[in-house]
Scaffold this active site. Structure first.
Site, PDB file in Angstrom:
ATOM      1  N   HIS A 122       0.816  -1.228   0.000  1.00 32.82           N
ATOM      2  CA  HIS A 122       0.000   0.000   0.000  1.00 32.82           C
ATOM      3  C   HIS A 122       0.848   1.276   0.000  1.00 32.82           C
ATOM      4  CE1 HIS A 122      -3.437  -2.531   0.466  1.00 32.82           C
ATOM      5  NE2 HIS A 122      -3.175  -2.864   1.716  1.00 32.82           N
ATOM      6  N   HIS A 160      -6.350  -7.427  -0.028  1.00 33.17           N
ATOM      7  CA  HIS A 160      -6.501  -6.012  -0.390  1.00 33.17           C
ATOM      8  C   HIS A 160      -5.765  -5.715  -1.698  1.00 33.17           C
ATOM      9  CE1 HIS A 160      -6.837  -6.249   4.084  1.00 33.17           C
ATOM     10  NE2 HIS A 160      -7.957  -5.604   3.795  1.00 33.17           N
TER      11      HIS A 160
HETATM   12 ZN    ZN Z   1      -4.079  -7.089   3.192  1.00 30.47          ZN
END
Ligand code: ZN
Length: 299
Positions: A122, A160
């Site tokens: 991320h 994610h």
């Molecule tokens: Zn994750």
């Protein structure tokens, strides 16, 4: 098989959903295996981090001058120990990449190298997000490019979306980014990967493995000279931050599919752990440990 790991990955974050103790617990469970040799990493240098991250962001991380909203977005409390721990973790993924590709030669040669850490997908060039201060896989890919590797693939199977990685390599055709994730989950804004597979809420083993069998050949058709695998434990059915329903057996089959596919064509493979937030920490540890066991058996 070589496994890169440091005790210093366990970082005190206070009360936090991110269990950094998992790294030590996984390493402890693997420590009795005769087929795994542990390698201690060196921290990534600031110059290596600058292959991906902006000078302004790195200065704030180094000096502890992030603004309040930046700390909120990172979702980690700033401390010198935190920065040092994650710099070391980026160094671990670099080290694993150099060992897997043979760019760093040791007496042990393994084409599959596991990093008991990493997968900080991320992180963007100019900010950190979602427990990810630096994008270790992106930095390692840039280091390998600097050392002459032409084509790289990132197979991101964390629950994610790999937003930072997708953004970093959006205009670099040499890097194929595959993200298979739960569509309706963090992050809200999903920059385009080379191939995005957004799964519906509650997808089970069969759906997941079917989609993986369709997606993986596309990444391999890119002709990568190194594959980075983010083996997130958070597609697990009892994860606190994920909404898929994979069983532990399904996750093991996922890992075996990726490892065997990459091994079959003789391409160096770096396995990183990425996320894992099961209600019971022992489940997260067991899932990650199984990933590394699969790599040790097939690597
Ligand atoms: Zn994750």
């Amino acid at each position: 098989m070589q496994a890169v790991y440091s005790d210093r990955y366990q970082i005190d974050l206070g009360l936090h959903v991110f269990p950094t103790a998992k790294y030590r617990l996984i390493a402890e469970r693997l420590s009795q295996r005769p087929d795994i040799t542990f390698v201690e990493p060196e921290p990534a240098t600031w110059a290596q981090l600058a292959l991906v991250h902006t000078a302004e962001y790195l200065a704030k991380m180094r000096d502890g001058t992030l603004g309040e909203s930046e700390v909120d977005q990172l979702e980690l409390p700033w401390s010198a120990e935190m920065v040092a721990g994650f710099r070391l973790m980026v160094g671990g993924t670099i080290q694993a990449g150099l060992l897997a590709t043979g760019l760093e030669v040791t007496s042990l040669k393994s084409q599959v190298v596991c990093h008991v850490g990493g997968g900080l997908h991320h992180a963007f060039p100019n900010h950190g997000e979602g427990f990810c201060p630096f994008n270790d896989v992106a930095v390692a890919a840039r280091v390998l490019q600097d050392r002459g590797l032409e084509r790289i693939a990132v197979v991101d199977l964390d629950v994610h979306h790999g937003n930072g990685t997708a953004f970093i390599f959006e205009s670099d055709p040499r890097v194929f980014t595959l993200s298979m994730h739960q569509q309706h989950n963090y992050p809200l804004w999903k920059p385009r990967s080379t191939l995005d597979v957004g799964l519906p809420d509650g997808a089970h083993d069969a759906t997941y493995l079917r989609e993986l069998e369709r997606a993986l050949p596309q990444a391999m058709a890119h002709g990568p000279q190194c594959v980075f695998f983010l083996a997130g434990a958070d597609p697990y059915e009892d994860d606190q931050l994920g909404g898929l329903r994979l069983t532990r057996d399904g996750l093991r089959r996922r890992d075996r599919t990726v490892i065997e596919t990459v091994r079959a064509v003789g391409v160096p493979l770096v396995v990183t752990l990425a996320g894992g937030y099961a209600r019971r920490l022992e489940d997260t540890v067991a899932i990650h440990t199984a990933t590394i066991e699969e790599a040790a058996v097939n690597g």
